[in-house]
Design an enzyme around this catalytic site. Structure first.
Site, mmCIF file in Angstrom:
data_model
loop_
_atom_site.group_PDB
_atom_site.id
_atom_site.type_symbol
_atom_site.label_atom_id
_atom_site.label_comp_id
_atom_site.label_asym_id
_atom_site.label_seq_id
_atom_site.Cartn_x
_atom_site.Cartn_y
_atom_site.Cartn_z
ATOM 1 C CG ASP A 20 -2.088 0.999 1.233
ATOM 2 O OD1 ASP A 20 -2.976 1.640 0.693
ATOM 3 O OD2 ASP A 20 -2.295 1.795 2.062
ATOM 4 C CB SER A 21 0.416 4.912 -0.754
ATOM 5 O OG SER A 21 -0.450 4.963 -0.344
ATOM 6 N N GLY A 53 -2.919 9.508 -3.732
ATOM 7 C CA GLY A 53 -4.068 9.677 -4.899
ATOM 8 C C GLY A 53 -4.037 10.901 -5.395
ATOM 9 C CB CYS A 83 -3.041 1.070 -2.285
ATOM 10 S SG CYS A 83 -3.063 2.216 -2.827
ATOM 11 C CG ASN A 84 -9.013 1.201 -3.725
ATOM 12 O OD1 ASN A 84 -9.962 0.250 -3.814
ATOM 13 N ND2 ASN A 84 -9.262 1.242 -2.643
ATOM 14 C CB THR A 85 -4.441 5.219 -5.627
ATOM 15 O OG1 THR A 85 -5.394 5.826 -4.595
ATOM 16 C CG2 THR A 85 -3.560 6.711 -5.883
ATOM 17 C CD GLU A 168 -1.517 8.531 5.971
ATOM 18 O OE1 GLU A 168 -0.767 9.521 6.222
ATOM 19 O OE2 GLU A 168 -1.561 7.701 5.617
ATOM 20 C CB CYS A 202 -10.039 5.031 -0.169
ATOM 21 S SG CYS A 202 -8.465 5.793 0.217
ATOM 22 C CB THR A 203 -6.537 0.452 1.314
ATOM 23 O OG1 THR A 203 -6.092 1.718 1.305
ATOM 24 C CG2 THR A 203 -7.371 -0.240 0.730
ATOM 25 C CG HIS A 204 -6.021 6.093 4.423
ATOM 26 N ND1 HIS A 204 -5.718 5.130 3.307
ATOM 27 C CD2 HIS A 204 -5.985 6.640 5.395
ATOM 28 C CE1 HIS A 204 -4.681 5.235 3.875
ATOM 29 N NE2 HIS A 204 -3.575 6.557 4.854
HETATM 30 N N1 DGL Z 1 -4.123 3.712 -0.267
HETATM 31 C C1 DGL Z 1 -4.773 4.887 -0.494
HETATM 32 C C2 DGL Z 1 -5.909 3.901 -1.499
HETATM 33 O O1 DGL Z 1 -6.797 2.616 -0.710
HETATM 34 C C3 DGL Z 1 -5.000 5.864 -0.695
HETATM 35 C C4 DGL Z 1 -3.807 6.444 0.011
HETATM 36 C C5 DGL Z 1 -3.306 7.238 -0.993
HETATM 37 O O2 DGL Z 1 -3.460 8.795 -1.337
HETATM 38 O O3 DGL Z 1 -1.894 7.334 -0.892
HETATM 39 O O4 DGL Z 1 -6.731 4.451 -2.922
#
Ligand code: DGL
Length: 284
Positions: A20-21, A53, A83-85, A168, A202-204
């Site tokens: 993940d990012s 993102g 991570c979706n992005t 965050e 988004c995983t957050h």
């Molecule tokens: N974890 C990222 C996602 O699922 C979002 C966090 C980021 O912007 O890096 O898209």
């Protein structure tokens, strides 16, 4: 341009890589480990370069590819982009351009396809909303995946650029979070009031679930991804015994971050409700 390492066919088992990012992938890792506790995992958060993102396609692809290659060099045969992005902007290129040349027997999977598959049986109005980072929304990946599977579903996306910083900065319970959750949720519902299913893309965002629920109409189903991705991985491994046999069994998880391990360890408690021991790794 840097020469890319190549990975010869290798039948020895290795950990499953989860990338993940930053911290968000921990929400996916948690559900995967609940369902598949028998395997070893290697989690890598690119915290030094987060957020992804708001970054361009080229940069997300470059960063994600570096991370995947590093996970391969650490023994992973299978990597999940949690991570979706990264899934939206890098997965297809890695699968189609990189893997055939540099690691033909290794695999990289994302989180968008398993989430898209699930909505077909959840929506009755056939109008689905996506809340995600600006990058994921701009990529149209959810719209394309969902409409490939279910051409009768209309998809509406709303970027939520301030939600990752809220999470965050530990502001999930603050009045500021209420303001920005209400803002993006109501923008989404104004696009199509008949939306009955909303994907947290988004995983957050599972950390903002209570507030998101508060501002969505009661009858709307909220889809968080962790369990869907975990079930999809289980299904993938059952259909690919040649990969399953190369997933190391030990029930351990090792954590790496590209930023400060102390910072990661403290924040990880917010996502996993437990302290983790982390090492620093520099990606290039
Ligand atoms: N974890 C990222 C996602 O699922 C979002 C966090 C980021 O912007 O890096 O898209």
């Amino acid at each position: 341009m840097k020469a890319m390492p190549t990975f010869a066919a290798d039948h020895r088992p290795g950990p499953i890589g989860i990338f993940d990012s930053g911290y968000g992938g921990l929400t996916i890792l948690e559900k995967i480990r609940e369902l598949l506790p028998q395997y070893d995992y290697l989690y890598l958060g690119d915290n030094a370069r987060t957020p992804y993102g708001s970054r361009s396609f080229e940069v997300v692809y470059e960063f994600t590819r570096e991370a995947v290659l590093r996970l391969f060099s650490m023994g992973c045969r299978l990597v999940i982009l949690a991570c979706n992005t990264a899934s939206a902007k890098a997965l297809r290129s890695i699968q189609q351009l990189d893997l055939p040349c540099v690691a033909p027997d290794r695999r990289v999977l994302g989180v968008i396809r398993p989430t898209a598959e699930a909505v077909g049986s959840l929506t009755r109005t056939r109008e689905v909303g996506i809340l995600a980072t600006t990058g994921t929304i701009q990529s149209c990946s959810y719209t394309l995946e969902i409409q490939k599977l279910y051409p009768d579903i209309a998809v509406f996306g709303e970027p939520c650029p301030l939600w990752v910083p809220l999470v965050e900065n530990r502001e999930c319970d603050s009045p500021g979070a209420d303001y920005f959750v209400e803002k993006y949720v109501s923008r989404l519902m104004r696009q199509a009031p008949d939306i009955d299913t909303v994907i947290l893309g988004c995983t957050h965002y599972p950390l903002l679930l209570d507030k998101i629920r508060r501002y969505l109409p009661k009858e709307v189903t909220i889809v968080a991804q962790g369990e869907l991705v975990a079930a999809s991985l289980k299904d993938y491994l059952s259909r690919h015994p040649e990969m399953e046999s190369r997933c190391e069994r030990g029930g351990e998880c090792t954590f790496y971050t590209t930023e400060s391990p102390e910072k990661f360890s403290t924040m990880a408690t917010l996502f996993l409700q437990q302290e983790v021991s982390v090492s620093r790794l520099i990606l290039e």
